[in-house]
Write an enzyme that holds these catalytic residues in place. Structure first.
Site, PDB file in Angstrom:
ATOM      1  N   ASP A 113       0.924  -1.490   0.501  1.00 31.13           N
ATOM      2  CA  ASP A 113       0.203   0.382  -0.380  1.00 31.13           C
ATOM      3  C   ASP A 113       0.844   1.348  -0.453  1.00 31.13           C
ATOM      4  OD1 ASP A 113      -2.128  -1.417   0.267  1.00 31.13           O
ATOM      5  OD2 ASP A 113      -3.093  -1.128   1.893  1.00 31.13           O
ATOM      6  N   HIS A 164      -6.326   3.258  -4.146  1.00 35.30           N
ATOM      7  CA  HIS A 164      -6.003   3.345  -2.649  1.00 35.30           C
ATOM      8  C   HIS A 164      -6.107   4.880  -2.504  1.00 35.30           C
ATOM      9  CE1 HIS A 164      -4.807   2.412   1.176  1.00 35.30           C
ATOM     10  NE2 HIS A 164      -3.844   2.713   1.202  1.00 35.30           N
ATOM     11  N   HIS A 168      -5.160   9.491   0.046  1.00 32.65           N
ATOM     12  CA  HIS A 168      -5.743   9.098   1.740  1.00 32.65           C
ATOM     13  C   HIS A 168      -5.608   9.476   2.473  1.00 32.65           C
ATOM     14  CE1 HIS A 168      -3.753   5.962   4.426  1.00 32.65           C
ATOM     15  NE2 HIS A 168      -3.565   5.366   3.398  1.00 32.65           N
ATOM     16  N   HIS A 258       3.450  -2.343   2.995  1.00 31.26           N
ATOM     17  CA  HIS A 258       3.837  -0.276   2.463  1.00 31.26           C
ATOM     18  C   HIS A 258       5.047  -0.059   1.931  1.00 31.26           C
ATOM     19  CE1 HIS A 258       0.468  -1.126   5.995  1.00 31.26           C
ATOM     20  NE2 HIS A 258       0.190   0.266   5.343  1.00 31.26           N
TER      21      HIS A 258
HETATM   22 ZN   LIG Z   1      -2.424   3.237   3.072  1.00 34.84          ZN
END
Ligand SMILES: [Zn+2]
Length: 303
Positions: A113, A164, A168, A258
């Protein structure tokens, strides 16, 4: 700190913007090693994130005694005759996100991510390529805009690129139109950048809202959560990340990692908020161990 306090503080982090958004991907700061409860009311109270159990039965752990062929990690898997897991075409329940994959015994999905990141994403790609493993990258639209070449490198290696959001945000703070704008802008830019329109979506922090489920349905996006969260974003050390992954993973797990972060500037300085070298170092360790233990790798259902 109690679980609900953790949830509250993480939601504040999601809300106040700026640098506080950097580490907001991990849902409620809870390491989930079992399928999280459906987020039936995943609004500002954090409902649905209360399943913080770390119950483990040892199944699927990557111990040295596990069955292994270790020679040809598959990008997809064929369920065995025992039918130990549901078939891959298991329909998604409306208003829920997938936290598991259904592609056969000891088949799991690796997800990354908050990228792309021009330094750490290529490092991740190198490790995945070395082992012939496919993964899914949930990208932030603002980072797609900054690093289009890295987006194209991910796709060129055969991985999935997923949505995503653009910036954010905490989706619970947005109207339905606001959510749609975040998702459409990101999918449009990814398609423009690499020719691939995402079919998977993960909410920042895993905080899906009813609005976001509806927008996903309208856009043909499949909501995806995770099953294993080593909290790599908090830089606990590569060894801790490795231990958390290996102790929690099981058939069907979706592992949260991540490879980037949302920052205002350069994100590659060692020790900076955007430095994902611990994630890279951990992947370099745990991936061959999973392969040796017989794990195979796929992408989330529908991806
Ligand atoms: Zn995220």
């Amino acid at each position: 700190m109690k679980v609900d306090q953790v949830i509250t503080s993480r939601r504040l982090l999601l809300t106040v913007g700026g640098a506080s958004l950097l580490c907001a991907c991990s849902r409620a700061g809870i390491r989930v090693s079992r399928a999280p409860a459906p987020l039936a009311s995943p609004t500002a109270d954090g409902a649905g994130a209360s399943d913080a159990s770390s119950e483990e039965d040892g199944q699927g752990s990557a111990g040295p005694s596990a069955a292994a062929d270790g020679t040809s990690p598959a990008q997809t898997a064929t369920p065995d005759a025992a039918g130990a897991v549901p078939p891959a075409d298991t329909p998604q329940t409306p208003g829920e996100a997938d936290s598991m994959v259904h592609a056969g015994p000891k088949t799991v999905a690796l997800t990354f991510d908050d990228g792309p990141n021009p330094i750490d994403t290529p490092r991740v790609l190198e490790i995945l390529r070395e082992h012939g493993v496919i993964a899914t990258f949930f990208m932030i639209g603002m980072n797609v805009k900054r690093y289009p070449d890295t987006v194209r490198a991910v796709l060129a290696q055969g991985h999935r690129i997923a949505n995503h959001t653009w910036s954010h945000p905490d989706l619970g703070t947005l109207s339905k139109d606001g959510v749609r704008n975040e998702l459409e802008r990101t999918s449009d830019l990814i398609a423009e950048t690499c020719g691939h329109r995402p079919v998977l979506f993960r909410a920042p922090g895993g905080f899906f809202t009813q609005n976001s489920y509806e927008v996903c349905a309208e856009m043909g996006l499949r909501p995806v959560l995770w099953d294993v969260d080593p909290e790599d974003w908090s830089d606990p050390g590569p060894d801790t990340i490795v231990q958390r992954v290996l102790s929690s993973i099981r058939t069907g797990s979706i592992v949260l990692n991540h490879d980037g972060a949302l920052t205002d500037g350069l994100i590659t300085a060692p020790g900076s908020d955007g430095d994902r070298s611990q994630t890279v170092d951990a992947l370099r360790s745990y991936l061959p161990q999973l392969i040796d233990a017989g794990y195979r790798f796929t992408v989330p259902d529908g991806g």
